[in-house]
Design a protein around this motif. Sequence first.
Motif, PDB file in Angstrom:
ATOM      1  N   ILE A  43      -4.880 -19.678  -5.951  1.00 52.27           N
ATOM      2  CA  ILE A  43      -6.093 -19.205  -6.617  1.00 52.27           C
ATOM      3  C   ILE A  43      -5.736 -18.219  -7.712  1.00 52.27           C
ATOM      4  CG2 ILE A  43      -8.297 -18.004  -6.286  1.00 52.27           C
ATOM      5  CD1 ILE A  43      -8.265 -18.893  -3.412  1.00 52.27           C
ATOM      6  N   ASN A  44      -6.195 -18.507  -8.922  1.00 47.34           N
ATOM      7  CA  ASN A  44      -6.041 -17.544 -10.018  1.00 47.34           C
ATOM      8  C   ASN A  44      -7.387 -17.326 -10.676  1.00 47.34           C
ATOM      9  OD1 ASN A  44      -2.864 -18.957 -10.689  1.00 47.34           O
ATOM     10  ND2 ASN A  44      -3.210 -16.820 -10.137  1.00 47.34           N
ATOM     11  N   ASN A  45      -7.496 -16.225 -11.367  1.00 44.37           N
ATOM     12  CA  ASN A  45      -8.777 -15.929 -12.006  1.00 44.37           C
ATOM     13  C   ASN A  45      -8.839 -16.562 -13.401  1.00 44.37           C
ATOM     14  OD1 ASN A  45      -8.404 -13.892 -14.210  1.00 44.37           O
ATOM     15  ND2 ASN A  45     -10.354 -13.140 -13.423  1.00 44.37           N
ATOM     16  N   VAL A  46     -10.041 -16.578 -13.965  1.00 38.45           N
ATOM     17  CA  VAL A  46     -10.290 -17.237 -15.247  1.00 38.45           C
ATOM     18  C   VAL A  46      -9.307 -16.784 -16.326  1.00 38.45           C
ATOM     19  CG1 VAL A  46     -11.973 -17.401 -17.147  1.00 38.45           C
ATOM     20  CG2 VAL A  46     -12.749 -17.577 -14.784  1.00 38.45           C
ATOM     21  N   GLU A  47      -9.170 -15.471 -16.449  1.00 36.80           N
ATOM     22  CA  GLU A  47      -8.343 -14.941 -17.534  1.00 36.80           C
ATOM     23  C   GLU A  47      -6.872 -15.308 -17.348  1.00 36.80           C
ATOM     24  OE1 GLU A  47      -9.182 -10.792 -18.253  1.00 36.80           O
ATOM     25  OE2 GLU A  47      -7.422 -10.604 -19.543  1.00 36.80           O
ATOM     26  N   ASP A 102      -0.298   0.060 -13.527  1.00 40.09           N
ATOM     27  CA  ASP A 102       0.227   1.178 -12.766  1.00 40.09           C
ATOM     28  C   ASP A 102      -0.358   2.517 -13.210  1.00 40.09           C
ATOM     29  OD1 ASP A 102       2.137  -0.684 -11.420  1.00 40.09           O
ATOM     30  OD2 ASP A 102       2.754  -0.914 -13.507  1.00 40.09           O
ATOM     31  N   SER A 103      -0.550   2.682 -14.529  1.00 38.46           N
ATOM     32  CA  SER A 103      -1.113   3.952 -15.005  1.00 38.46           C
ATOM     33  C   SER A 103      -2.547   4.126 -14.533  1.00 38.46           C
ATOM     34  CB  SER A 103      -1.087   4.018 -16.530  1.00 38.46           C
ATOM     35  OG  SER A 103       0.202   3.795 -16.998  1.00 38.46           O
ATOM     36  N   ILE A 104      -3.313   3.047 -14.570  1.00 34.03           N
ATOM     37  CA  ILE A 104      -4.712   3.165 -14.154  1.00 34.03           C
ATOM     38  C   ILE A 104      -4.809   3.422 -12.653  1.00 34.03           C
ATOM     39  CG2 ILE A 104      -6.907   1.929 -13.953  1.00 34.03           C
ATOM     40  CD1 ILE A 104      -6.443   0.844 -16.710  1.00 34.03           C
ATOM     41  N   ASN A 105      -3.948   2.779 -11.876  1.00 32.25           N
ATOM     42  CA  ASN A 105      -3.953   3.035 -10.425  1.00 32.25           C
ATOM     43  C   ASN A 105      -3.734   4.511 -10.110  1.00 32.25           C
ATOM     44  OD1 ASN A 105      -4.464   0.431  -9.761  1.00 32.25           O
ATOM     45  ND2 ASN A 105      -2.346  -0.103  -9.266  1.00 32.25           N
ATOM     46  N   LYS A 106      -2.904   5.167 -10.930  1.00 32.38           N
ATOM     47  CA  LYS A 106      -2.599   6.579 -10.686  1.00 32.38           C
ATOM     48  C   LYS A 106      -3.834   7.473 -10.799  1.00 32.38           C
ATOM     49  CE  LYS A 106       2.186   6.668 -12.053  1.00 32.38           C
ATOM     50  NZ  LYS A 106       2.837   6.612 -13.360  1.00 32.38           N
ATOM     51  N   THR A 107      -4.816   7.046 -11.599  1.00 34.13           N
ATOM     52  CA  THR A 107      -6.022   7.875 -11.749  1.00 34.13           C
ATOM     53  C   THR A 107      -6.950   7.737 -10.547  1.00 34.13           C
ATOM     54  OG1 THR A 107      -7.366   6.140 -12.782  1.00 34.13           O
ATOM     55  CG2 THR A 107      -5.999   7.467 -14.251  1.00 34.13           C
ATOM     56  N   GLY A 108      -6.683   6.745  -9.686  1.00 39.28           N
ATOM     57  CA  GLY A 108      -7.573   6.506  -8.551  1.00 39.28           C
ATOM     58  C   GLY A 108      -8.526   5.350  -8.819  1.00 39.28           C
ATOM     59  N   ALA A 109      -8.623   4.963 -10.096  1.00 38.51           N
ATOM     60  CA  ALA A 109      -9.416   3.773 -10.432  1.00 38.51           C
ATOM     61  C   ALA A 109      -8.483   2.566 -10.339  1.00 38.51           C
ATOM     62  CB  ALA A 109      -9.990   3.905 -11.839  1.00 38.51           C
ATOM     63  N   ILE A 110      -8.970   1.385 -10.664  1.00 36.11           N
ATOM     64  CA  ILE A 110      -8.094   0.219 -10.749  1.00 36.11           C
ATOM     65  C   ILE A 110      -8.378  -0.517 -12.044  1.00 36.11           C
ATOM     66  CG2 ILE A 110      -7.932  -0.123  -8.241  1.00 36.11           C
ATOM     67  CD1 ILE A 110      -9.930  -2.538  -8.714  1.00 36.11           C
ATOM     68  N   MET A 111      -7.430  -1.311 -12.457  1.00 34.43           N
ATOM     69  CA  MET A 111      -7.620  -2.121 -13.658  1.00 34.43           C
ATOM     70  C   MET A 111      -8.819  -3.036 -13.443  1.00 34.43           C
ATOM     71  SD  MET A 111      -6.285  -3.066 -16.620  1.00 34.43           S
ATOM     72  CE  MET A 111      -4.574  -3.427 -16.897  1.00 34.43           C
ATOM     73  N   GLY A 112      -8.883  -3.631 -12.273  1.00 32.77           N
ATOM     74  CA  GLY A 112      -9.988  -4.533 -11.968  1.00 32.77           C
ATOM     75  C   GLY A 112     -10.001  -5.708 -12.907  1.00 32.77           C
ATOM     76  N   SER A 113     -11.120  -6.370 -12.966  1.00 34.97           N
ATOM     77  CA  SER A 113     -11.188  -7.571 -13.777  1.00 34.97           C
ATOM     78  C   SER A 113     -11.454  -7.239 -15.239  1.00 34.97           C
ATOM     79  CB  SER A 113     -12.257  -8.503 -13.232  1.00 34.97           C
ATOM     80  OG  SER A 113     -13.485  -7.830 -13.172  1.00 34.97           O
ATOM     81  N   GLY A 114     -11.878  -6.025 -15.542  1.00 33.58           N
ATOM     82  CA  GLY A 114     -12.017  -5.649 -16.943  1.00 33.58           C
ATOM     83  C   GLY A 114     -13.352  -5.040 -17.341  1.00 33.58           C
ATOM     84  N   GLY A 121      -7.407 -10.886 -12.212  1.00 37.98           N
ATOM     85  CA  GLY A 121      -8.598 -10.633 -11.406  1.00 37.98           C
ATOM     86  C   GLY A 121      -8.682  -9.178 -10.984  1.00 37.98           C
ATOM     87  N   GLY A 122      -7.568  -8.486 -11.034  1.00 36.78           N
ATOM     88  CA  GLY A 122      -7.615  -7.067 -10.732  1.00 36.78           C
ATOM     89  C   GLY A 122      -6.435  -6.559  -9.933  1.00 36.78           C
ATOM     90  N   ALA A 123      -5.935  -7.369  -8.999  1.00 34.17           N
ATOM     91  CA  ALA A 123      -4.883  -6.864  -8.125  1.00 34.17           C
ATOM     92  C   ALA A 123      -3.542  -6.776  -8.833  1.00 34.17           C
ATOM     93  CB  ALA A 123      -4.772  -7.735  -6.886  1.00 34.17           C
ATOM     94  N   GLY A 124      -3.331  -7.658  -9.810  1.00 34.47           N
ATOM     95  CA  GLY A 124      -2.134  -7.556 -10.615  1.00 34.47           C
ATOM     96  C   GLY A 124      -0.866  -8.099  -9.990  1.00 34.47           C
TER      97      GLY A 124
END
Lengths: 154, 589
Positions: free
Chosen positions: B312-316, B408-420, B160-163
């Motif tokens: 609670i888990n997300n669809v994916e 972790d790499s995406i978090n470093k850019t200031g963005a987040i993986m999010g749901s996709g 869902g995004g938080a990982g």
Amino acid sequence: MQNSRQELDAILSKFKDRHGALIPLLQEVQLLEGYLKKETMKYIADQMSISAAEIFGVATFYSMFRLKPQGKHVVRVCKGTACHVSGANVILNAIKEHLKLEGEEDTTEDTMFTVMEVACLGCCSLAPVIMIGDQTYGKLTPEAIPGVLNKIVG
Amino acid sequence: MSKIIARLGLGSCGIAAGAEDVWVELKKVINDNSMPVTMEKTACIGMCFEEPVLELSGEGKPKVMLGKVESKDIKGILDGYLNDKLEYGNIILHEHEEAVHNELIANQQRIVLRNCGVIDPESLEDYEATGGYQALRKALSMKPTDIIDMVKESGLRGRGGAGFSTGMKWQFAHNAAGHKKYVVCNADEGDPGAFMDRSTLEGDPHAIIEGMIIGAYAMGADEGYLYVRAEYPMAIKHLRKAIADAEAKEYLGQNIMATGFKFELHIKEGAGAFVCGEETALMQSIEGKRGMPTIRPPFPAEAGLWGKPTNINNVESWANIPWIITHGAAEFRKFGTEKSPGTKVFALAGKIKNSGLIEVPMGMTLHDVIYKVGGGIKDDKKFKGVQLGGPSGGCVPASLLDTTVDYDSINKTGAIMGSGGMVVMDEETCMVDIARFFLNFTQNESCGKCTFCRIGTRRMLEILTRITQGKGVMEDIEKLEQLAVQIIKSSLCGLGQTAPNPVLTTLRYFKDEYIAHIVDKKCPAHSCEALVTYEIVPDKCVGCTLCARKCPVNCISGTVKQVHTIDQSKCIKCGACYTSCKFNAITKD
């Protein structure tokens, strides 16, 4: 009127004593009456022993619930990210221009159309997208708008 | 002539592109000509930009997939394929020969989307034929704690995004005291520009249901909810049918696979509130209340739905579970990176050639996702940035395209993986406007509980609007930064805590655009309406009248062979004249 009251009562009895039923109940009532009327919400409150404030609170919290009557055709203009970068605003302006809707107005005088902005219709590859009724129209341009809307009126 | 199968994609995107007409024509052509062709339905294979998509296969014939199929082509296509003389301009996949998108599929690793666009989502038999419900059979023979260990070992993190570790979450719910427990699938996919969950729900509903049954067994739950956005009517329809079919076969119900295990599954339709994607708000909504987040602790695993332990888990995440049970944790770990194993589904949209749904192993670089799988930028324009994670995420610039896709790499850019959601932007996208767009969204969707989220996002939106209208001052940038910090610190849930991200990342990577708006009163992307004017260059205008005819508000005047003029007071700045002019006689500045 009598009939619709009976249908309303049928919905209420279906949801009586079921926990967490308020949202699906309101969804069905809206389907029946087109929108959530003040009197209907009060009636539901009396019949279901829920406070009118709670019902009004839920009805105003969720964007699907409408408190005003809506036009015969609902035009949903997708304002998702993909549509936004592909010019959703221009499409919205062209629609409002064609239907002569000004400022905050969302329903045409002849109640043929209600125009709504929606978050994302999930058809991002066809951006910009609008939905009229259940039909999706993709890859739109402002010039195409008069044609699309005129076709609906017939 | 051998028997062939014609399989048509009838997901939401296919239908929007006209697949239903193609279906009717297929039926007609096959019947009228008594062709030995069986028609089958499937959902979205992910190549939304090629819809309607038709797949042909048959004994002794190569499997081919055709894109942008129209009714008028059907007769020729079927005749050609039956006689081994298929000629069609847009063969997108070919089993043996070169085809335009062979590489698009070859670069993917499909675990979650394994059946999407392959099986008929409304057919339980189709799902069973691919090994469906065998994972459940295996799971029911295992000890619940062994299943949880397996999920933990797989390293699956919440999609869902938080990982957060899915296995850990399951452990908490398993350990919680009490007999009544719930499992929930969060299918309230609200990020604008994201449609991964819609496609999975439409294309392979049983995979999600099977995952949930396995989870319920492992955690000791006997009731579950699928909370689905009401804007996804086809997903809801397919889920309803899938649940009914699974009940009839006793994969769901009072005595699952004759083991005595009980599990009941309900669908809850959302009513349009983005914040309900937050787990505590989602539970409030299932209970029939306004979807407002609550303080954690207590976490859902201790006291969730109606006060009972809830997972609670997300669809994916759920859709990954049957695959992991069948193939084992070690096999799952073969894909992806050490800390982010497995794959990730992305919805590619915006200014990208191959917009649609893809699934790639974690660890692929953003560059490869966009250029190798996504085919690059539409009309070969210049790449400017990619927005990841929707309203909670941020914009990653061209200089960081080597960032790998993992949490972790995406978090470093200031963005987040999010749901996709992955929305690609080119030189014509204004980054200040994008920040404003997302703030407008979160400001609208803030539930209003926390003051800083409720009022702070509104103040940020006002500032951003001012800047895009050319009325900003330099102090505004500082104010935006201050507000961002306060909102992040003082909000209860993820919505508020991440709402400033789109502003912070654009300030970090595209500050020059903010300054251009504020100081030069110019929008470098020529996208902010208030800062753009269209004008006709008298020397170049030949008076062809095309622009006047294209103008939706009739604000261009002039007669044939006379220089035209634009009435700036009426112009809605739609750009129709600019794009239509064949003589480059209209300028945009």
